[in-house]
Design a protein around this motif. Structure first.
Motif, PDB file in Angstrom:
ATOM      1  N   ARG A   1       0.836  -1.198   0.000  1.00  0.00           N
ATOM      2  CA  ARG A   1       0.000   0.000   0.000  1.00  0.00           C
ATOM      3  C   ARG A   1       0.880   1.261   0.000  1.00  0.00           C
ATOM      4  NH1 ARG A   1      -5.391   0.561   1.142  1.00  0.00           N
ATOM      5  NH2 ARG A   1      -5.506  -1.624   1.734  1.00  0.00           N
ATOM      6  N   GLY A   2       1.963   1.228   0.783  1.00  0.00           N
ATOM      7  CA  GLY A   2       2.878   2.374   0.852  1.00  0.00           C
ATOM      8  C   GLY A   2       3.499   2.699  -0.493  1.00  0.00           C
ATOM      9  N   THR A   3       3.850   1.667  -1.260  1.00  0.00           N
ATOM     10  CA  THR A   3       4.420   1.871  -2.599  1.00  0.00           C
ATOM     11  C   THR A   3       3.421   2.568  -3.503  1.00  0.00           C
ATOM     12  OG1 THR A   3       5.884  -0.035  -2.399  1.00  0.00           O
ATOM     13  CG2 THR A   3       5.336   0.674  -4.632  1.00  0.00           C
ATOM     14  N   VAL A   4       2.169   2.139  -3.453  1.00  0.00           N
ATOM     15  CA  VAL A   4       1.127   2.750  -4.290  1.00  0.00           C
ATOM     16  C   VAL A   4       0.917   4.203  -3.881  1.00  0.00           C
ATOM     17  CG1 VAL A   4      -1.327   2.687  -4.907  1.00  0.00           C
ATOM     18  CG2 VAL A   4       0.002   0.555  -4.807  1.00  0.00           C
ATOM     19  N   TYR A   5       0.772   4.462  -2.589  1.00  0.00           N
ATOM     20  CA  TYR A   5       0.527   5.825  -2.110  1.00  0.00           C
ATOM     21  C   TYR A   5       1.697   6.740  -2.443  1.00  0.00           C
ATOM     22  CZ  TYR A   5      -3.625   4.407   0.541  1.00  0.00           C
ATOM     23  OH  TYR A   5      -4.864   3.959   0.906  1.00  0.00           O
ATOM     24  N   ARG A   6       2.913   6.261  -2.243  1.00  0.00           N
ATOM     25  CA  ARG A   6       4.112   7.072  -2.536  1.00  0.00           C
ATOM     26  C   ARG A   6       4.172   7.426  -4.025  1.00  0.00           C
ATOM     27  NH1 ARG A   6       7.096   4.097  -0.112  1.00  0.00           N
ATOM     28  NH2 ARG A   6       7.737   2.671  -1.758  1.00  0.00           N
ATOM     29  N   ASN A   7       3.910   6.432  -4.891  1.00  0.00           N
ATOM     30  CA  ASN A   7       3.949   6.690  -6.331  1.00  0.00           C
ATOM     31  C   ASN A   7       2.820   7.606  -6.784  1.00  0.00           C
ATOM     32  OD1 ASN A   7       6.166   5.192  -7.921  1.00  0.00           O
ATOM     33  ND2 ASN A   7       5.556   3.743  -6.337  1.00  0.00           N
ATOM     34  N   LEU A   8       1.650   7.498  -6.177  1.00  0.00           N
ATOM     35  CA  LEU A   8       0.562   8.425  -6.503  1.00  0.00           C
ATOM     36  C   LEU A   8       0.978   9.854  -6.198  1.00  0.00           C
ATOM     37  CD1 LEU A   8      -2.569   6.512  -5.176  1.00  0.00           C
ATOM     38  CD2 LEU A   8      -2.173   7.235  -7.547  1.00  0.00           C
ATOM     39  N   ASN A   9       1.555  10.066  -5.029  1.00  0.00           N
ATOM     40  CA  ASN A   9       1.976  11.419  -4.653  1.00  0.00           C
ATOM     41  C   ASN A   9       3.090  11.936  -5.555  1.00  0.00           C
ATOM     42  OD1 ASN A   9       0.151  12.021  -2.564  1.00  0.00           O
ATOM     43  ND2 ASN A   9       1.264  10.659  -1.201  1.00  0.00           N
TER      44      ASN A   9
ATOM     45  N   LYS B   1      -3.973  15.358  -8.268  1.00  0.00           N
ATOM     46  CA  LYS B   1      -4.510  15.015  -6.958  1.00  0.00           C
ATOM     47  C   LYS B   1      -5.601  16.019  -6.628  1.00  0.00           C
ATOM     48  CE  LYS B   1      -2.993  14.061  -2.242  1.00  0.00           C
ATOM     49  NZ  LYS B   1      -1.785  13.965  -1.377  1.00  0.00           N
ATOM     50  N   ILE B   2      -6.773  15.511  -6.270  1.00  0.00           N
ATOM     51  CA  ILE B   2      -7.908  16.359  -5.934  1.00  0.00           C
ATOM     52  C   ILE B   2      -8.114  16.269  -4.424  1.00  0.00           C
ATOM     53  CG2 ILE B   2     -10.344  16.832  -6.333  1.00  0.00           C
ATOM     54  CD1 ILE B   2      -9.979  15.088  -8.941  1.00  0.00           C
ATOM     55  N   LEU B   3      -7.903  17.371  -3.746  1.00  0.00           N
ATOM     56  CA  LEU B   3      -8.067  17.406  -2.297  1.00  0.00           C
ATOM     57  C   LEU B   3      -9.551  17.447  -1.968  1.00  0.00           C
ATOM     58  CD1 LEU B   3      -5.276  20.017  -1.498  1.00  0.00           C
ATOM     59  CD2 LEU B   3      -5.107  17.519  -1.506  1.00  0.00           C
ATOM     60  N   MET B   4      -9.991  16.543  -1.114  1.00  0.00           N
ATOM     61  CA  MET B   4     -11.406  16.431  -0.761  1.00  0.00           C
ATOM     62  C   MET B   4     -11.587  16.727   0.716  1.00  0.00           C
ATOM     63  SD  MET B   4     -12.910  15.530  -3.601  1.00  0.00           S
ATOM     64  CE  MET B   4     -14.480  14.920  -3.059  1.00  0.00           C
ATOM     65  N   PRO B   5     -12.023  17.924   1.046  1.00  0.00           N
ATOM     66  CA  PRO B   5     -12.236  18.251   2.456  1.00  0.00           C
ATOM     67  C   PRO B   5     -13.202  17.259   3.110  1.00  0.00           C
ATOM     68  CG  PRO B   5     -12.468  20.197   1.073  1.00  0.00           C
ATOM     69  CD  PRO B   5     -12.380  19.013   0.154  1.00  0.00           C
ATOM     70  N   GLY B   6     -12.786  16.676   4.223  1.00  0.00           N
ATOM     71  CA  GLY B   6     -13.638  15.738   4.938  1.00  0.00           C
ATOM     72  C   GLY B   6     -13.714  14.352   4.325  1.00  0.00           C
ATOM     73  N   GLY B   7     -12.865  14.059   3.352  1.00  0.00           N
ATOM     74  CA  GLY B   7     -12.891  12.747   2.715  1.00  0.00           C
ATOM     75  C   GLY B   7     -11.543  12.394   2.136  1.00  0.00           C
ATOM     76  N   ALA B   8     -11.465  11.226   1.544  1.00  0.00           N
ATOM     77  CA  ALA B   8     -10.213  10.757   0.941  1.00  0.00           C
ATOM     78  C   ALA B   8      -9.907  11.552  -0.323  1.00  0.00           C
ATOM     79  CB  ALA B   8     -10.316   9.275   0.612  1.00  0.00           C
ATOM     80  N   ASP B   9      -8.640  11.919  -0.494  1.00  0.00           N
ATOM     81  CA  ASP B   9      -8.224  12.593  -1.719  1.00  0.00           C
ATOM     82  C   ASP B   9      -8.481  11.682  -2.909  1.00  0.00           C
ATOM     83  OD1 ASP B   9      -7.399  14.716  -0.171  1.00  0.00           O
ATOM     84  OD2 ASP B   9      -5.300  14.097  -0.160  1.00  0.00           O
ATOM     85  N   ARG B  10      -8.671  12.280  -4.061  1.00  0.00           N
ATOM     86  CA  ARG B  10      -8.935  11.537  -5.302  1.00  0.00           C
ATOM     87  C   ARG B  10      -7.820  11.810  -6.294  1.00  0.00           C
ATOM     88  NH1 ARG B  10     -14.040   8.900  -5.284  1.00  0.00           N
ATOM     89  NH2 ARG B  10     -14.999   9.498  -3.326  1.00  0.00           N
ATOM     90  N   TYR B  11      -7.694  10.940  -7.279  1.00  0.00           N
ATOM     91  CA  TYR B  11      -6.667  11.085  -8.310  1.00  0.00           C
ATOM     92  C   TYR B  11      -7.335  11.060  -9.675  1.00  0.00           C
ATOM     93  CZ  TYR B  11      -3.485  10.539  -4.504  1.00  0.00           C
ATOM     94  OH  TYR B  11      -2.814  10.740  -3.325  1.00  0.00           O
ATOM     95  N   ASP B  12      -6.948  12.021 -10.513  1.00  0.00           N
ATOM     96  CA  ASP B  12      -7.561  12.223 -11.822  1.00  0.00           C
ATOM     97  C   ASP B  12      -6.526  11.970 -12.902  1.00  0.00           C
ATOM     98  OD1 ASP B  12      -9.137  13.046 -13.951  1.00  0.00           O
ATOM     99  OD2 ASP B  12      -9.609  15.006 -13.091  1.00  0.00           O
ATOM    100  N   HIS B  13      -6.890  11.199 -13.903  1.00  0.00           N
ATOM    101  CA  HIS B  13      -5.988  10.939 -15.026  1.00  0.00           C
ATOM    102  C   HIS B  13      -5.979  12.104 -16.013  1.00  0.00           C
ATOM    103  CE1 HIS B  13      -9.855   9.927 -16.752  1.00  0.00           C
ATOM    104  NE2 HIS B  13      -9.302   9.919 -17.949  1.00  0.00           N
ATOM    105  N   ARG B  14      -6.949  12.992 -15.912  1.00  0.00           N
ATOM    106  CA  ARG B  14      -7.051  14.138 -16.830  1.00  0.00           C
ATOM    107  C   ARG B  14      -6.405  15.352 -16.179  1.00  0.00           C
ATOM    108  NH1 ARG B  14     -12.821  15.225 -18.118  1.00  0.00           N
ATOM    109  NH2 ARG B  14     -12.000  16.144 -20.019  1.00  0.00           N
ATOM    110  N   CYS B  15      -5.330  15.842 -16.768  1.00  0.00           N
ATOM    111  CA  CYS B  15      -4.575  16.951 -16.171  1.00  0.00           C
ATOM    112  C   CYS B  15      -4.836  18.292 -16.842  1.00  0.00           C
ATOM    113  CB  CYS B  15      -3.078  16.635 -16.198  1.00  0.00           C
ATOM    114  SG  CYS B  15      -2.655  15.285 -15.093  1.00  0.00           S
TER     115      CYS B  15
END
Length: 120
Positions: free
Chosen positions: A41-49, A59-73
Motif C-alpha cells: 500500500r505504501g508503494t502505491v501511495y508514494r507513487n501516486l503522490n 490530486k484532488i483534495l477532498m475536504p472531509g474525505g479521501a483525496d482523489r486522483y484524476d488521469h485528466r490533467c
C-alpha cells in the motif's frame, strides 16, 4: 524532482488511467493488489503522490474525505453531487457558457464545488 520510472510507478499510472473515475488511493491500491499482491500500500501511495507532484496525474483534495486522483490533467473543474457523492468533471467551456445560470457553486479550481444533479 524527477523520479525514476519503475515497474511499480508504471502500474500505479496505468491503474489511474484505467479507472478513469477520480479514484481514491485505496481504490487504486485494490486494483493493483488484485493483479500484483506483493505490491505494498505504501508503494502505491508514494507513487501516486510523486506522479501528482510531477503533474502526470492530478490530486484532488477532498475536504472531509479521501483525496482523489484524476488521469485528466488539462484545465477543468470538479463538482461533487450532494445526493450520491460522485465526483465528476465540468469542462471550463461549460462554465464560461453557463455564466450566472450555473447550477453548481464553484469555490476553487482544484475542488470546485458541490450541488445536486439529476439522476437518470
Amino acid at each position: 524532482m524527477k523520479h525514476r520510472n519503475t515497474i511499480q510507478r508504471s502500474m500505479v499510472y496505468e491503474a489511474v488511467n484505467r479507472l478513469k473515475s477520480h479514484a481514491t488511493a485505496s481504490e487504486i491500491y485494490d486494483v493493483i493488489a488484485s493483479e500484483h499482491p506483493s505490491v505494498s500500500r505504501g508503494t502505491v501511495y508514494r507513487n501516486l503522490n510523486q506522479l501528482a507532484e510531477e503533474g502526470v496525474i492530478r490530486k484532488i483534495l477532498m475536504p472531509g474525505g479521501a483525496d482523489r486522483y484524476d488521469h485528466r490533467c488539462h484545465e477543468h473543474y470538479h463538482a461533487r453531487c450532494l445526493c450520491c457523492g460522485r465526483l465528476f468533471d465540468i469542462e471550463m467551456d461549460y462554465i464560461r457558457k453557463s455564466g450566472r445560470n450555473a447550477i453548481y457553486l464553484l469555490i476553487i479550481h482544484q475542488f470546485s464545488g458541490m450541488g445536486a444533479r439529476r439522476h437518470r
